[in-house]
Design a protein around this motif. Sequence first.
Motif, PDB file in Angstrom:
ATOM      1  N   TRP A 176      -3.994  10.321   4.971  1.00 26.54           N
ATOM      2  CA  TRP A 176      -3.960   9.915   3.606  1.00 26.54           C
ATOM      3  C   TRP A 176      -3.530  11.068   2.959  1.00 26.54           C
ATOM      4  O   TRP A 176      -3.994  11.522   1.974  1.00 26.54           O
ATOM      5  N   PRO A 213     -10.177  15.956   5.730  1.00 23.80           N
ATOM      6  CA  PRO A 213     -10.079  15.562   4.303  1.00 23.80           C
ATOM      7  C   PRO A 213      -8.778  14.632   4.209  1.00 23.80           C
ATOM      8  O   PRO A 213      -8.619  13.980   3.171  1.00 23.80           O
ATOM      9  N   GLU A 214      -8.003  14.048   5.149  1.00 21.64           N
ATOM     10  CA  GLU A 214      -6.980  13.210   4.884  1.00 21.64           C
ATOM     11  C   GLU A 214      -7.129  11.947   5.699  1.00 21.64           C
ATOM     12  O   GLU A 214      -6.318  11.236   6.137  1.00 21.64           O
ATOM     13  N   CYS A 215      -8.327  11.496   6.180  1.00 21.40           N
ATOM     14  CA  CYS A 215      -8.662  10.580   6.752  1.00 21.40           C
ATOM     15  C   CYS A 215      -8.896   9.145   6.051  1.00 21.40           C
ATOM     16  O   CYS A 215      -9.360   9.088   4.796  1.00 21.40           O
ATOM     17  N   ALA A 216      -8.533   7.997   6.365  1.00 22.54           N
ATOM     18  CA  ALA A 216      -9.006   6.852   5.841  1.00 22.54           C
ATOM     19  C   ALA A 216     -10.419   6.316   6.425  1.00 22.54           C
ATOM     20  O   ALA A 216     -10.197   6.190   7.874  1.00 22.54           O
ATOM     21  N   GLU A 220       0.713   6.105   6.953  1.00 28.77           N
ATOM     22  CA  GLU A 220       0.916   5.650   8.469  1.00 28.77           C
ATOM     23  C   GLU A 220       2.081   6.067   9.001  1.00 28.77           C
ATOM     24  O   GLU A 220       3.319   5.994   8.361  1.00 28.77           O
ATOM     25  N   LYS A 279      -1.064  12.631  -0.275  1.00 32.96           N
ATOM     26  CA  LYS A 279      -0.839  12.364  -1.540  1.00 32.96           C
ATOM     27  C   LYS A 279       0.346  11.929  -2.213  1.00 32.96           C
ATOM     28  O   LYS A 279       0.764  10.912  -2.681  1.00 32.96           O
ATOM     29  N   VAL A 296       0.930  -1.068   0.057  1.00 30.87           N
ATOM     30  CA  VAL A 296       0.030   0.141  -0.282  1.00 30.87           C
ATOM     31  C   VAL A 296       0.874   1.251   0.133  1.00 30.87           C
ATOM     32  O   VAL A 296       1.827   1.233   0.860  1.00 30.87           O
ATOM     33  N   LEU A 328       2.686   3.091   2.971  1.00 30.95           N
ATOM     34  CA  LEU A 328       2.740   2.397   4.288  1.00 30.95           C
ATOM     35  C   LEU A 328       3.756   1.516   4.191  1.00 30.95           C
ATOM     36  O   LEU A 328       4.221   0.828   3.263  1.00 30.95           O
TER      37      LEU A 328
END
Lengths: 478, 478
Positions: free
Chosen positions: A146, A92-95, A158, A148, A36, A39
């Motif tokens: 999350w 805006p940057e959550c999984a 992560e 870019k 991923v 990560l």
Amino acid sequence: MAKDKKVEQITDMEVDFAQWFTDICTKAELVDYSGVKGLFILRPYGYAIWENIQAVLDRKFKELGHTNVSMPVLIPESLLQKEKDHVQGFAPECAWVTVGGSEELPERLCIRPTSETLFCDHWSHIIHSWRDLPCLYNQWCSVLRWEKTTRPFLRGREFLWQEGHTLHATEEEARKETLQMLEVYAELCEEYLAMPVLRGNKTDKEKFAGAVNTYTIECMMHDHKALQSGTSHYFGDGFAQAFGIQFSDKENKLRYPHQTSWGLSTRTIGGLIMTHGDNSGLVVPPRIAPLQVIVLPIAAHRPGVTEKAEEIVARLQAAGVRVKGDFSDNSPGWKFANWEMKGVPVRLEIGPKDMEAGKCVAVSRCDGSKTDIPLDALETRIPELLEEVQKSLFERAKRNLEENTFSAQTVDEVRQIVEGSGGFIKTMWCGDEACELKMKELAGVTSRCIPFEQEIVGDVCPVCGRPAKTMVVWGQAY
Amino acid sequence: MAKDKKVEQITDMEVDFAQWFTDICTKAELVDYSGVKGLFILRPYGYAIWENIQAVLDRKFKELGHTNVSMPVLIPESLLQKEKDHVQGFAPECAWVTVGGSEELPERLCIRPTSETLFCDHWSHIIHSWRDLPCLYNQWCSVLRWEKTTRPFLRGREFLWQEGHTLHATEEEARKETLQMLEVYAELCEEYLAMPVLRGNKTDKEKFAGAVNTYTIECMMHDHKALQSGTSHYFGDGFAQAFGIQFSDKENKLRYPHQTSWGLSTRTIGGLIMTHGDNSGLVVPPRIAPLQVIVLPIAAHRPGVTEKAEEIVARLQAAGVRVKGDFSDNSPGWKFANWEMKGVPVRLEIGPKDMEAGKCVAVSRCDGSKTDIPLDALETRIPELLEEVQKSLFERAKRNLEENTFSAQTVDEVRQIVEGSGGFIKTMWCGDEACELKMKELAGVTSRCIPFEQEIVGDVCPVCGRPAKTMVVWGQAY
């Protein structure tokens, strides 16, 4: 052969700094890429550096009265939304987890990007009286953002970190805690990681989502860019109000407590690489090094050499040095390159001639200097040498910071420095966010901090020309 | 008053065992509930017990040559699917991330329920030669399994654990590792947690998804149910084949390595509660207790009492005892109840009369017995007393295990024991899974393990009457 691949030449930092950094991350076996994007796998050597950082911080936290706790990895969307600035910063940057088992969830859950909302929710259950304060908590965990673009250590989707969260009866006490914990980070960086820091206050634009004040320590990398290495936040009672956390004080009046949080992550390992590394690989300061000394037998086939090397390893181990011997059948050249790549601070060579002379040769990973060490003085001289390497690394980094910190009077001067060697640039500032944005647009720098140690480097804001309020340090940042 | 609520009476275990358990979890301040079902907060006291367990295991792992690493929290669905048995076992209880930032993900990612697939993917990148083996890795982290019914410690959707993953050149070496790590768990349970264990092999039906063999340690709780407290798995080379992990051996032939994994979780804290706790609350064995001794001044207003209590605390601290004094203004009754609820193994009382007599009074949390301790023998007698408490707890638990382990010849006998006091029930078994399922249906028990220490308790399988192959231990389990 696989084993030779490991120490193949890395890209020179002068040729391609970013590639040099990535080469060290993989070739010193600090990280591997997972399936991923963003990560990363922390391999044994990389994780051992993190464990040593953890040990220093965890001890300091506990000495100051903090205890560790464990919060859930998931935050319900409604909980994240309780504090307005905070959710705007992080949503805006959550999984998002939307399916549990085989069922669609009634409310989606994000993997924690940070845990303020979880701590506040918990505190709203357990805080009742002034007797319950202060609440001094810390958590070691990983968080997800999350992003870019991603890079090992510097920008992962992560990353591992610790997040301290505390609650106090008064603003004064909370503000004291905020600064105290920044100082703990500064000590870790300067005394263990040999990374000199610039301490200061973030501008409103750069502060943490939901904070009243964010304090930062900024380190300078080889390429003269800044790395924000640890931050500490004072929240006032904003979250407490949003989450309904109240306590009855000694006069039995209900009041909102004051809150802080502070975090330091595996990013500091990226800082370590870009502060001390060179074109032969990683350089790890002795106090934080998983392996402080590597012992290499020279002409190991000659009688007694291997035995003597083993004896040296055993004696140093008994003296508390983190040491290993390389008794593999690899060539001396391979061994030199391999342990240089790994950044082991001291290499000890012992061969037949050394044995005759009753000595061994210590080579510093800081500058390659060689020192003869009498074998009967091993237990005192090696720890001394490690401390010398520690000090040399700090001093070299400090010179880099000082020699690349400049003052400027105009936006043009700032831009010229940025387009030249880069570095930290001090200017005065009117305090207006519009000027901060303009500086970024015109000179390509962001405000790193408003240093605690203020100087008067001029009278007016270089952007608008109005009277200046404070001195700001600008720079390009990771 | 809030402070009195904390020590309100808990439910008696004889009245409602499940409620008694939950009461201890919350009233001894081990956990709090979060906003997401099945995700628990480990509070400072609960987490401190986990930290002590971690310290014991981490030291043992490292002594045996293991190193810690950090794997990602997310697994792509395609990676989870690479090993067939494994995905069948875990996919139904995964939590799935489907959105990252504001975008739908092209492939959904599950939060790790366990990390075999991540380790295998990594190993497929880094394992080339026999020189790269063995690979002895461990990871401390949390995992998620989307269970329907949840309980603190015993069945959480998220729980903390360590997962060891190792790779070996030969089956023999891998099998040795599997058993060695089970023994490490057994030592932790017996020597630190004072929980006697039954060691054995899981039946095919009960083994880990994808394993060739699963070994287990089973502990008996107060209610005579079993708690599986740690498992260790031998995988053969099944995962290695599925993930394409190969190494060239010394003869330069490509071979598949053999794999193990082993895990122990915060579940053991649930076991601790149900092994040692009583109707006054938690009881923590001294070797694992965050706080071993609580010092209570009696009639603290009388001259010199508080000072003497403080002196005792300081002396015990210097002697390496984990000790605190309770100098709060709460009543003695409240203090007694509070520290009993927390399960602190020894309470030391010091009052004016004790001072006159040059002694203090030690009260054991195991059985409430009181011992006069001469003040000048504190540093030797208290550590001795702690060891005695440790031993008494283990012996009491061992009696419970022994007195509630039975042999049975028929399914009817098994059912009668289950419907009576419950316990571990030994029977012979033909080895057929159909009989295992039938036993569950007719007597309400599952096979706990095929003990390493086999006995001949009969000739035939009690279900089908065919000749028996092995002895199995049955029980009801958490």
